[in-house]
Design a protein around this motif. Sequence first.
Motif, PDB file in Angstrom:
ATOM      1  N   SER A  51       0.848  -0.945   0.035  1.00  0.00           N
ATOM      2  CA  SER A  51       0.155  -0.148   0.297  1.00  0.00           C
ATOM      3  C   SER A  51       0.716   1.385  -0.182  1.00  0.00           C
ATOM      4  O   SER A  51       0.433   2.199  -0.451  1.00  0.00           O
ATOM      5  CB  SER A  51      -1.251  -0.335   1.146  1.00  0.00           C
ATOM      6  N   GLU A  82     -11.810   0.302   2.342  1.00  0.00           N
ATOM      7  CA  GLU A  82     -11.556  -1.484   0.983  1.00  0.00           C
ATOM      8  C   GLU A  82     -11.856  -2.827   1.638  1.00  0.00           C
ATOM      9  O   GLU A  82     -10.946  -3.490   0.724  1.00  0.00           O
ATOM     10  CB  GLU A  82     -10.013  -0.901   0.427  1.00  0.00           C
ATOM     11  N   GLY A 131     -10.809  -4.268  -1.580  1.00  0.00           N
ATOM     12  CA  GLY A 131      -9.987  -4.242  -1.236  1.00  0.00           C
ATOM     13  C   GLY A 131      -9.351  -5.199  -2.031  1.00  0.00           C
ATOM     14  O   GLY A 131      -9.741  -6.583  -1.704  1.00  0.00           O
ATOM     15  N   TRP A 159      -3.952  -3.761  -6.401  1.00  0.00           N
ATOM     16  CA  TRP A 159      -4.083  -5.041  -4.576  1.00  0.00           C
ATOM     17  C   TRP A 159      -5.285  -4.142  -3.727  1.00  0.00           C
ATOM     18  O   TRP A 159      -5.553  -4.102  -3.053  1.00  0.00           O
ATOM     19  CB  TRP A 159      -2.744  -3.991  -4.134  1.00  0.00           C
ATOM     20  N   PHE A 160      -5.622  -2.803  -4.488  1.00  0.00           N
ATOM     21  CA  PHE A 160      -6.189  -2.135  -3.424  1.00  0.00           C
ATOM     22  C   PHE A 160      -6.655  -0.680  -4.812  1.00  0.00           C
ATOM     23  O   PHE A 160      -6.404  -0.693  -5.934  1.00  0.00           O
ATOM     24  CB  PHE A 160      -5.387  -0.778  -2.298  1.00  0.00           C
ATOM     25  N   MET A 178      -6.788   3.014   5.661  1.00  0.00           N
ATOM     26  CA  MET A 178      -7.693   2.219   4.828  1.00  0.00           C
ATOM     27  C   MET A 178      -7.843   1.076   5.609  1.00  0.00           C
ATOM     28  O   MET A 178      -7.405  -0.052   5.448  1.00  0.00           O
ATOM     29  CB  MET A 178      -6.540   2.311   4.021  1.00  0.00           C
ATOM     30  N   LEU A 218      -9.261  -2.832   6.023  1.00  0.00           N
ATOM     31  CA  LEU A 218      -9.328  -3.817   5.255  1.00  0.00           C
ATOM     32  C   LEU A 218      -9.821  -4.915   6.093  1.00  0.00           C
ATOM     33  O   LEU A 218     -10.431  -4.883   7.056  1.00  0.00           O
ATOM     34  CB  LEU A 218      -8.421  -3.928   4.634  1.00  0.00           C
TER      35      LEU A 218
END
Length: 399
Positions: free
Chosen positions: A89, A221, A225, A232-233, A245, A247
Amino acid sequence: MTTAPMPHVMPTYGRLPVALSHGRGCRVWDDAGTEYLDALAGIAVNTLGHAHPRFTAALQDQVGKLIHTSNYYQIPLQEQLAAKLIELSGLQNVFFCNSGLEANEGALKIARKYGHDLLGFDNPQTLVFEGAFHGRSLATLSATANPKIQAGFAPLVPGFVRAPLNDIAAVERLLNENPQVSAIFLETIQGEGGINPARVEFLKGLCRVADERRLLLMLDEVQCGIGRTGKWFAHQWAGIQPDVMPLAKGLGSGVPIGAIVCGPKAAGVLTAGNHGTTFGGNPLAMRAGVETLAIMEAEGLVAHAGAMGERLMGLLREGLAGQAGVVDIRGQGLMIGIELDRPAGSLLQRALDAKLLISVTADKVVRLLPPLIVSEAEIDEIAARLLPLIKNFLAEAKA
Ligand SMILES: Cc1ncc(COP(=O)(O)O)c(C=O)c1O
């Protein structure tokens, strides 16, 4: 097919009359031996499909060693998974929890504390969006935009200002009117709200506005995500970086897990004693996360998800071209929504009868979220099963 009622389980879900007993790849079987093709992945959770051999062996190994210790002790697997998430990220540190709503709840706490500590606000607010879904705790359902989800749970948690999606002028106006907003919080692609992407230009605009005003940009995400969109995101399609973010879902490929990944603006906001969870970051969940990402890399699943998504999107657009009753087909990678002009809930049972697992969200949107390991042949099979279902449904059901 099992149709036994479940009188001892609280009836919070409308369940289909089937009990799945085992799976392999993108296939699952019910307890009568009937095979289904999985285009849902447990709502964007089973990244690696079912019973992936390397994943299964890793979890078996971990269960035999250590499942849980508490966060009183060092957990090297947390550091390993956090380091990988940071590498992927470009952000700075991670807090581990157990679900999507928990990751969002933690993000909302960060937004408030950031407002108090760094911006000097006494009443920090969070800007949220129409169509949003962030979970079902009191704070996250208050951030959610769906009145059905909020009904019966007043008083809602205060401190939210709501904006229309993809309208940067409205965002700037609302920020001017609400000078104590400390964070902008949205799903990069709305999932439960009906697969509604935040547009690239809008995301870039939010990034600029957050920078100019020193606000946190927090991108949920949880659903979009972990490779699902072909990056990846999902925000990486816009070439931006969030400050926070959350997840969950796909990160553990079925083992409950959540994570709040923070960039430099947010990484130091929570300190000792500010936040915690008994289960969060336990060795079993961390091993699941580490192995999920390692297998995704080894098998090239991020690029694969992008390619399979394009193939599925192409087949759906071709198969439904000019079809009356289809409003829109949209999404990114293996996160696809087909919006119909009428309530489509009954398609769930029709799909089950066609041995296909799908979802319908926001009442009228058929949602496809297959495992990232889905093969080309299986993509073709999903389309071949789904297209006649939708066409027959539109021919029979009233708008
Ligand atoms: C974008 C988003 N955020 C949060 C959540 C809540 O996650 P959980 O159900 O794990 O609490 C969901 C679940 O669907 C989601 O799609």
